[in-house]
Scaffold this motif. Structure first.
Motif, short mmCIF file in Angstrom:
data_model
loop_
_atom_site.label_atom_id
_atom_site.label_comp_id
_atom_site.label_asym_id
_atom_site.label_seq_id
_atom_site.Cartn_x
_atom_site.Cartn_y
_atom_site.Cartn_z
N PHE A 74 0.83 -1.37 -0.09
CA PHE A 74 0.00 0.19 -0.07
C PHE A 74 0.78 1.39 0.03
N ASP A 75 0.35 2.16 -0.60
CA ASP A 75 1.16 3.58 -0.61
C ASP A 75 1.17 4.19 0.74
N VAL A 76 2.67 4.80 0.98
CA VAL A 76 2.66 5.44 2.31
C VAL A 76 1.40 6.63 2.39
N PRO A 77 0.93 6.49 3.51
CA PRO A 77 -0.20 7.51 3.82
C PRO A 77 0.28 9.02 3.90
N VAL A 78 -0.39 9.85 3.46
CA VAL A 78 -0.39 11.39 3.44
C VAL A 78 -1.23 11.77 4.33
N TRP A 79 -0.84 12.40 5.50
CA TRP A 79 -2.02 12.91 6.76
C TRP A 79 -2.09 14.37 6.41
N ARG A 80 -3.36 14.60 6.69
CA ARG A 80 -3.77 16.09 6.30
C ARG A 80 -5.05 16.35 7.22
N LYS A 81 -5.51 17.67 7.56
CA LYS A 81 -6.72 17.79 8.12
C LYS A 81 -7.92 17.66 7.20
N PRO A 82 -8.97 17.08 7.54
CA PRO A 82 -9.97 16.79 6.81
C PRO A 82 -10.93 17.84 6.74
N ARG A 83 -10.60 18.67 5.94
CA ARG A 83 -11.51 19.99 5.63
C ARG A 83 -12.58 19.63 4.49
N ASN A 84 -13.73 19.56 4.65
CA ASN A 84 -14.78 19.61 3.64
C ASN A 84 -14.72 18.13 2.94
N PHE A 85 -14.46 17.23 3.67
CA PHE A 85 -14.31 15.89 3.18
C PHE A 85 -15.58 14.79 3.24
N GLU A 86 -15.82 14.19 2.45
CA GLU A 86 -16.75 13.13 2.38
C GLU A 86 -16.51 11.82 2.10
N TYR A 87 -16.82 10.74 2.74
CA TYR A 87 -16.45 9.55 2.10
C TYR A 87 -17.15 8.94 0.78
N SER A 88 -16.67 8.24 0.13
CA SER A 88 -17.06 7.74 -1.15
C SER A 88 -17.99 6.54 -0.89
N ARG A 89 -17.85 5.94 0.25
CA ARG A 89 -18.96 5.09 0.50
C ARG A 89 -19.56 5.27 1.90
N THR A 90 -20.92 4.95 1.99
CA THR A 90 -21.71 5.14 3.02
C THR A 90 -22.45 3.87 3.46
N PRO A 91 -22.54 3.47 4.79
CA PRO A 91 -23.23 2.19 4.93
C PRO A 91 -24.61 2.13 4.80
N ILE A 92 -25.11 0.98 4.34
CA ILE A 92 -26.67 0.75 4.16
C ILE A 92 -27.26 0.00 5.16
N ASN A 93 -28.23 0.31 5.68
CA ASN A 93 -28.89 -0.37 7.09
C ASN A 93 -30.12 -1.03 6.48
N ILE A 94 -29.88 -2.26 6.02
CA ILE A 94 -31.27 -3.22 6.04
C ILE A 94 -31.61 -4.06 6.86
N GLU A 95 -31.23 -3.91 8.25
CA GLU A 95 -31.41 -4.61 9.18
C GLU A 95 -33.03 -4.81 9.52
N ALA A 96 -33.77 -3.74 9.24
CA ALA A 96 -35.22 -3.95 9.67
C ALA A 96 -35.63 -4.70 8.64
N PHE A 97 -35.43 -4.78 7.50
CA PHE A 97 -36.19 -5.52 6.32
C PHE A 97 -35.62 -7.06 6.73
N LYS A 98 -34.41 -7.29 6.88
CA LYS A 98 -34.00 -8.66 7.14
C LYS A 98 -34.69 -9.29 8.54
N MET A 99 -34.74 -8.54 9.45
CA MET A 99 -35.58 -8.99 10.73
C MET A 99 -37.08 -9.15 10.25
N GLU A 100 -37.66 -8.37 9.53
CA GLU A 100 -39.18 -8.87 9.00
C GLU A 100 -39.03 -10.26 8.31
N GLU A 101 -38.00 -10.53 7.39
CA GLU A 101 -37.98 -12.10 6.82
C GLU A 101 -37.80 -13.00 7.86
#
Length: 445
Positions: A74-101
């Motif tokens: 892996f590339d050597v990490p470059v650390w910086r302050k997270p200004r106006n940063f957004e993740y490219s992936r967000t978790p999806i919550n489908i637990e309620a649907f699975k619990m119904e099944e």
């Protein structure tokens, strides 16, 4: 590119000697290597640098596989302050649907029916077979039946919530001790005979490398049963569990300061509510593992191997498991995770020293390429957290007792710390539920 086949299916068989026979078909290959007379390190040295072997699996078998990527991959990490940063992936919550099944499938079942989904007829039949076989090897014909094995297990469970000083008291004639349902199910001598010869595996065909070979068939079968509804929880946690044991065994651990000091250690993957999805018994320091990632990281990756929808879960673990390298490997597998982390595993993230700052102070740095955030927070002690899905802001507040002011105060707390405190304790809930009804009929097996 096309999926059209140029060959006739009828011509593809082992007896066909023509030039169109398919002699190279892609597939999975597993190489197993015996430890007897060999050193794991010597075996690894015989492989090329790119193969990077992994030397164990959840069953204790020594394996040589493609392994995991090294830190240098892996590339050597470059650390910086997270200004106006957004993740490219967000978790999806489908637990309620699975619990119904799940509820539609088992909502009308009785507790015994649900128990039978785990200890089914096949498992009971195997325990019955191995118990009779072990008794025959000792020139004793007990001829135990599956019904007796079920009743034996039920009496063990009764001892978890109806505790008496001695096992014989369950058959006592005294009205304040004897339990009629136990007397009707099995006689005292019959239970002791079953307890003496109870076996879960064939002693004549044990894996000599696996230290848990005598319980491995049951552990593997139950792990499959735990996963029968899929991984339905949105929040997962990985942690250790201690199984109390006071007999003699090479894998018995002693951990000072734990509620259970003597026993077997088990790595567990649990839901937020304490449901166990998978467990791996730990055989001690001699347990082979991939030294490129370490024992903790490989444990997490092994437990998550059966999770089919990584984007639908958030995984939490403590500083024994976590490292920057593990987070990179989880990113590759699309897992979202958060964990406390030791300072020497943070890939030299230059967070400022908060020891002399006031309580509630925090600092954060981001590796934008891997989308990994490190956060340091000053509480009663300095806490380091690493995550690939959460943020430090918006700031929340936590209650703490101040000795100087002699009252409870509120201090700022990063959001990722609050999420970790909320999601980490699934294994502890599972452990607490087991401890509340732990079997009291003891033995040295």
């Amino acid at each position: 590119m096309t999926d059209k086949e140029d060959l006739d299916d009828d011509r593809i068989n082992l007896n066909d000697n023509n030039d169109n026979f398919l002699n190279e078909i892609a597939g999975h290959v597993e190489l197993q290597y015996s430890l007897e007379g060999e050193n794991i390190q010597d075996v690894g040295n015989e492989l090329s640098e790119t193969e990077n072997p992994s030397t164990s699996n959840a069953h204790g078998d020594v394996m040589i596989t493609g392994g995991f990527k090294r830190k240098s991959d892996f590339d050597v990490p470059v650390w910086r302050k997270p200004r106006n940063f957004e993740y490219s992936r967000t978790p999806i919550n489908i637990e309620a649907f699975k619990m119904e099944e799940i509820f539609s499938e088992i909502g009308s079942k009785s507790p015994y029916d649900i128990f039978s989904l785990y200890f089914d007829k096949l498992i009971i039949a195997e325990i019955t077979h191995f118990t009779n076989e072990y008794a025959n090897q000792h020139n004793t014909a007990i001829n135990v039946t599956p019904v007796e094995i079920r009743r034996f297990i039920s009496i063990l469970y009764i001892s978890g919530y109806h505790t008496l000083p001695h096992i014989d008291h369950y058959w006592s004639v005294r009205p304040d001790m004897g339990i009629p349902i136990v007397k009707q199910a099995l006689s005292r001598n019959r239970l002791k005979i079953i307890k003496r010869f109870l076996h879960l595996a064939d002693n004549t065909d044990l894996n000599t490398v696996d230290r848990f070979a005598k319980v491995r068939p049951l552990i593997d079968a139950l792990n499959k049963k735990f996963m029968q509804f899929g991984v339905f929880s949105h929040i997962l946690s990985v942690d250790e569990q201690m199984i109390p044991y006071f007999g003699r065994h090479s894998c018995k651990m002693f951990i000072k300061g734990k509620p259970i000091r003597f026993g077997f250690k088990s790595w567990c993957l649990c839901s937020e509510s304490g449901y166990l999805f998978s467990s791996i018994l730990y055989g001690g320091a001699a347990t082979p593992h991939d030294k490129n990632v370490g024992l903790g990281a490989q444990t997490v990756l092994d437990l998550l191997a059966n999770v089919t929808e990584p984007d639908c879960h958030i995984i939490f673990f403590d500083n024994f498991f976590s490292s920057y390298h593990l987070m990179c490997l989880l990113n590759e597998r699309r897992f979202l995770a958060t964990g406390t982390i030791r300072e020497n595993r943070m890939a030299k993230s230059p967070l400022r020293n908060l020891k002399k700052e006031k309580r509630g102070a925090f600092d954060q740095l981001l590796d934008g390429q891997q989308e990994i955030l490190t956060v340091r927070w000053n509480d009663n002690a300095v806490v380091n957290v690493i995550t690939n899905n959460s943020t430090a802001k918006p700031i929340v507040y936590a209650k703490r007792y101040c000795r100087k002011q002699k009252k409870t105060i509120t201090i700022p707390q990063p959001k990722v710390i609050q999420e970790y405190n909320h999601g980490m304790f699934g294994v502890d809930l599972h452990d607490n539920a087991v401890a509340n009804y732990r079997i009291r009929i003891r033995g040295k097996k």
